[in-house]
Design a protein around this motif. Structure first.
Motif, PDB file in Angstrom:
ATOM      1  N   MET A   1       0.828  -1.201   0.000  1.00  7.35           N
ATOM      2  CA  MET A   1       0.000   0.000   0.000  1.00  7.35           C
ATOM      3  C   MET A   1       0.863   1.253   0.000  1.00  7.35           C
ATOM      4  O   MET A   1       1.950   1.277   0.567  1.00  7.35           O
ATOM      5  N   ALA A   2       0.329   2.306  -0.638  1.00  4.36           N
ATOM      6  CA  ALA A   2       1.088   3.552  -0.749  1.00  4.36           C
ATOM      7  C   ALA A   2       1.161   4.245   0.606  1.00  4.36           C
ATOM      8  O   ALA A   2       0.235   4.169   1.399  1.00  4.36           O
ATOM      9  N   GLU A  21      -3.728   9.117   2.243  1.00  6.68           N
ATOM     10  CA  GLU A  21      -3.305   8.159   1.232  1.00  6.68           C
ATOM     11  C   GLU A  21      -3.418   8.891  -0.105  1.00  6.68           C
ATOM     12  O   GLU A  21      -4.372   9.641  -0.308  1.00  6.68           O
ATOM     13  N   ARG A  23      -4.524   8.197  -2.950  1.00  7.23           N
ATOM     14  CA  ARG A  23      -5.751   8.061  -3.726  1.00  7.23           C
ATOM     15  C   ARG A  23      -6.965   8.710  -3.064  1.00  7.23           C
ATOM     16  O   ARG A  23      -8.049   8.704  -3.633  1.00  7.23           O
ATOM     17  N   CYS A  43     -21.979  11.499  -8.348  1.00  7.43           N
ATOM     18  CA  CYS A  43     -21.454  10.661  -9.446  1.00  7.43           C
ATOM     19  C   CYS A  43     -20.016  10.219  -9.205  1.00  7.43           C
ATOM     20  O   CYS A  43     -19.589   9.191  -9.696  1.00  7.43           O
ATOM     21  N   GLU A  44     -19.253  11.041  -8.473  1.00  8.33           N
ATOM     22  CA  GLU A  44     -17.830  10.769  -8.219  1.00  8.33           C
ATOM     23  C   GLU A  44     -17.005  10.587  -9.477  1.00  8.33           C
ATOM     24  O   GLU A  44     -15.954   9.938  -9.460  1.00  8.33           O
ATOM     25  N   HIS A  45     -17.452  11.123 -10.604  1.00  2.57           N
ATOM     26  CA  HIS A  45     -16.552  11.178 -11.757  1.00  2.57           C
ATOM     27  C   HIS A  45     -16.694  12.462 -12.570  1.00  2.57           C
ATOM     28  O   HIS A  45     -16.473  12.472 -13.770  1.00  2.57           O
ATOM     29  N   GLY A  46     -17.042  13.543 -11.876  1.00  2.00           N
ATOM     30  CA  GLY A  46     -16.916  14.862 -12.498  1.00  2.00           C
ATOM     31  C   GLY A  46     -18.106  15.360 -13.278  1.00  2.00           C
ATOM     32  O   GLY A  46     -18.059  16.464 -13.823  1.00  2.00           O
ATOM     33  N   LEU A  64     -12.426  15.213  -8.434  1.00  2.00           N
ATOM     34  CA  LEU A  64     -11.413  14.959  -9.471  1.00  2.00           C
ATOM     35  C   LEU A  64     -10.038  15.468  -9.062  1.00  2.00           C
ATOM     36  O   LEU A  64      -9.145  15.607  -9.895  1.00  2.00           O
ATOM     37  N   PHE A  66      -6.973  14.973  -5.978  1.00  8.34           N
ATOM     38  CA  PHE A  66      -6.548  14.205  -4.823  1.00  8.34           C
ATOM     39  C   PHE A  66      -6.179  15.194  -3.715  1.00  8.34           C
ATOM     40  O   PHE A  66      -5.684  16.291  -3.992  1.00  8.34           O
TER      41      PHE A  66
ATOM     42  N   MET B   1     -16.407   3.686  -6.426  1.00  4.61           N
ATOM     43  CA  MET B   1     -15.854   4.811  -7.184  1.00  4.61           C
ATOM     44  C   MET B   1     -14.595   5.372  -6.531  1.00  4.61           C
ATOM     45  O   MET B   1     -14.431   6.570  -6.426  1.00  4.61           O
ATOM     46  N   LYS B   2     -13.716   4.487  -6.063  1.00  7.52           N
ATOM     47  CA  LYS B   2     -12.453   4.976  -5.508  1.00  7.52           C
ATOM     48  C   LYS B   2     -11.327   4.381  -6.339  1.00  7.52           C
ATOM     49  O   LYS B   2     -11.333   3.187  -6.631  1.00  7.52           O
ATOM     50  N   PRO B   3     -10.347   5.227  -6.696  1.00  5.85           N
ATOM     51  CA  PRO B   3      -9.217   4.703  -7.467  1.00  5.85           C
ATOM     52  C   PRO B   3      -8.451   3.647  -6.661  1.00  5.85           C
ATOM     53  O   PRO B   3      -8.463   3.671  -5.431  1.00  5.85           O
ATOM     54  N   PRO B   5      -5.023   1.978  -5.149  1.00  2.84           N
ATOM     55  CA  PRO B   5      -3.863   2.677  -4.555  1.00  2.84           C
ATOM     56  C   PRO B   5      -2.749   2.926  -5.571  1.00  2.84           C
ATOM     57  O   PRO B   5      -2.582   2.164  -6.516  1.00  2.84           O
ATOM     58  N   PRO B  39     -11.544  10.482 -13.533  1.00  2.00           N
ATOM     59  CA  PRO B  39     -12.753   9.658 -13.717  1.00  2.00           C
ATOM     60  C   PRO B  39     -12.420   8.217 -14.130  1.00  2.00           C
ATOM     61  O   PRO B  39     -13.044   7.264 -13.649  1.00  2.00           O
ATOM     62  N   LEU B  41      -9.695   6.543 -13.435  1.00  2.00           N
ATOM     63  CA  LEU B  41      -9.149   5.844 -12.259  1.00  2.00           C
ATOM     64  C   LEU B  41     -10.277   5.508 -11.287  1.00  2.00           C
ATOM     65  O   LEU B  41     -10.322   4.408 -10.731  1.00  2.00           O
ATOM     66  N   MET B  43     -13.444   5.024 -11.865  1.00  2.00           N
ATOM     67  CA  MET B  43     -14.293   3.948 -12.371  1.00  2.00           C
ATOM     68  C   MET B  43     -13.514   2.643 -12.558  1.00  2.00           C
ATOM     69  O   MET B  43     -14.071   1.658 -13.002  1.00  2.00           O
TER      70      MET B  43
END
Ligand code: FAD
Lengths: 162, 296
Positions: A1-2, A21, A23, A43-46, A64, A66, B1-3, B5, B39, B41, B43
């Motif tokens: 893990m990072a 972290e 991510r 939506c968690e993708h913008g 979008l 980090f 919906m989390k990239p 690591p 997006p 990452l 998805m």
């Protein structure tokens, strides 16, 4: 893990330090570590705009970014817009007056986007307003109330700063 | 919906950034504005062990006047392109195309280099770059090279960039002759990716005859495309005559397209609507030339 990375972010004028972290999105950092749960995630993708915040004064999608990328920056969420606990920001006031919301889920993102939009364009036409709010989705209102609220907020803000 | 690591790297120079790409090979990916990569990452359409964030590489930001044209650092935000005076004056098509990209919140983060590296065939900047014969400046640990737009776009989302290479800048020459420029696209909603779009530049010689025609199209093929038949038909025509026939000349673009049908529009619709749009945008570009001529 990072490995977790230390960050320091100014959220609504308070410095927040945390270990993140890589991510971890800025949206999740704001909700879970800074406890700004007004940052909504859909939506968690913008696409939907619910998580819109101001980063160094500019409206951005916090899903979008980090959290590590926000190290050293200044973030404003819907919680930080009003001048104090008793007063609403003119954009918030206008949304209340004009029925700019129903369920309220999309509202924090709209409020931030509209505040940023009016900062750049204090006297918009209705057509410009519609383009200005196109980056936020609302499934309840049909947008008429939101357009009216933006119009009212524009007038109120112009009066504040003639 | 989390990239998934990843290890995060935030280099501050191009040299360090390409060093990281060389070291980690296929496992590393540059992160620019994140408006397409994050997006994907989130998805989990893709994952990388190493993310190389370019946002602290200051030498990759900014617009400079260059030999009559402009050089634009790859990390220059779309919002900065939109509001830059030098770009508006010297490369009007970039200025005209930018407001069509997503929404202002997207343009506040999204970068011109990210658009061109991502190479979505429905994106605005790749079509403009192709129409204007822009140049990509590419860096790696083995040095820098320049690739003209005509050789840069290889197929859908595929470009001349290798995994260990960084797009560092784009160059556009200004047009010497009097010219008219126009851009438009068809999208279901404001801010959506275009079903079809056109970027047109028309230049005329001293006699008012067309001596340069650049017609870029988006959304109507696996890559951005040039409407070569339209460009050929325009050469040598008087601007006013071409303006009168713009709709008809535009229809020739149907033969230059290679569209796909999907949930948003059929292949036939894209071809017909796209070629009608080419005619309309061509008309807009030519109208600028004829109005300018009658004004002067
Ligand atoms: C809601 C929404 C609507 C949108 N609408 C549109 C639209 O209408 N039109 C449009 O064109 N785009 C649209 N976009 C995409 C947006 O324009 C992106 O910003 C752009 O496609 C990618 O730029 P970026 O800087 O965000 O790159 P990123 O997302 O960070 O990166 C994209 C890809 O390019 C690579 N890359 C980035 N920079 C470099 C570099 N310098 N060298 C090498 N590789 C690099 C990355 O590794 C990645 O593979 C939209 C996005 C959203 C979320």
């Amino acid at each position: 893990m990072a490995d977790a990375i230390p960050v320091s972010v100014t959220v609504n004028n308070r410095t927040r330090r945390g270990l993140v972290e890589p991510r971890l999105t800025l949206a999740d950092f704001l909700r879970e570590q800074a406890l700004c749960t007004g940052v909504h995630l859909a939506c968690e993708h913008g696409v939907c705009g619910s998580c819109t915040v101001l980063m160094d004064g500019e409206a951005v999608r916090s899903c979008l970014l980090f959290a590590v990328q926000a190290d050293g920056s200044r973030i404003t969420t819907v919680e930080g817009l009003a001048p104090d606990e008793q007063t609403l920001h003119p954009v918030q006031e206008a949304f209340r007056d004009c029925h700019g919301l129903q369920c309220g889920f999309c509202t924090p993102g709209f409020i931030i986007s509209v505040a940023a939009f009016l900062e750049a364009n204090p006297n918009p036409t209705d057509d410009e307003i519609r383009h200005g709010i196109a980056g936020n989705l609302c499934r309840c209102t049909g947008y008429q109330g939101i357009v009216a609220a933006t119009r009212q907020a524009a007038a109120a803000l112009r009066e504040e700063q003639p | 919906m989390k990239p998934a690591p990843f290890q995060y790297h935030a280099p501050e120079t191009v040299a360090d950034a390409v060093g990281l790409l060389a070291e980690h090979g296929d496992g590393a990916k540059p992160l620019a504005g994140g408006q397409s990569l994050v997006p994907m990452l989130a998805m989990r359409l893709t994952r990388f062990d190493h993310i190389v964030d370019l946002n602290r590489v200051s030498e990759m930001f900014g617009v400079t006047a260059d030999n009559g044209g402009v050089r634009i650092g790859a990390m220059t935000r779309q919002a900065a392109v939109e509001h830059d005076g030098t770009i508006a004056e010297r490369v009007p098509l970039l200025h005209l195309a930018t407001p069509h990209i997503g929404h202002f919140q997207i343009r506040n983060r999204g970068t011109i280099g990210g658009s061109v590296a991502h190479a979505d065939p429905a994106s605005e900047y790749p079509a403009v770059m192709l129409a204007l014969d822009g140049t990509a400046e590419i860096a790696s640990t083995s040095g820098t090279r320049e690739v003209p737009a005509s050789e840069y776009f290889e197929s859908t989302f595929m470009t001349a960039l290798a995994p260990d290479e960084l797009l560092v800048g784009l160059r556009f020459a200004a047009w010497e002759q009097p010219a008219g420029f126009a851009f438009d696209e068809i999208a279901r909603r404001s801010g959506d990716f275009a079903l079809a779009g056109a970027a047109v530049g028309i230049g005329i010689d001293e006699a008012g005859r067309i001596d340069r025609a650049a017609v870029g199209m988006l959304g109507v093929g696996p890559t951005p495309l040039r409407a070569a038949s339209v460009e050929a038909a325009l050469m040598g025509l008087a601007a006013a005559d071409a303006g009168a026939d713009a709709a008809e000349i535009g229809r020739l673009a149907a033969d230059d397209m290679d569209p796909i049908g999907d949930i948003h529009a059929s292949e036939e619709y894209r071809r017909r609507a796209g070629s009608t749009l080419v005619g309309r945008v061509l008309g807009d570009a030519l109208a600028q030339l004829t109005t300018e001529a009658s004004d002067g």
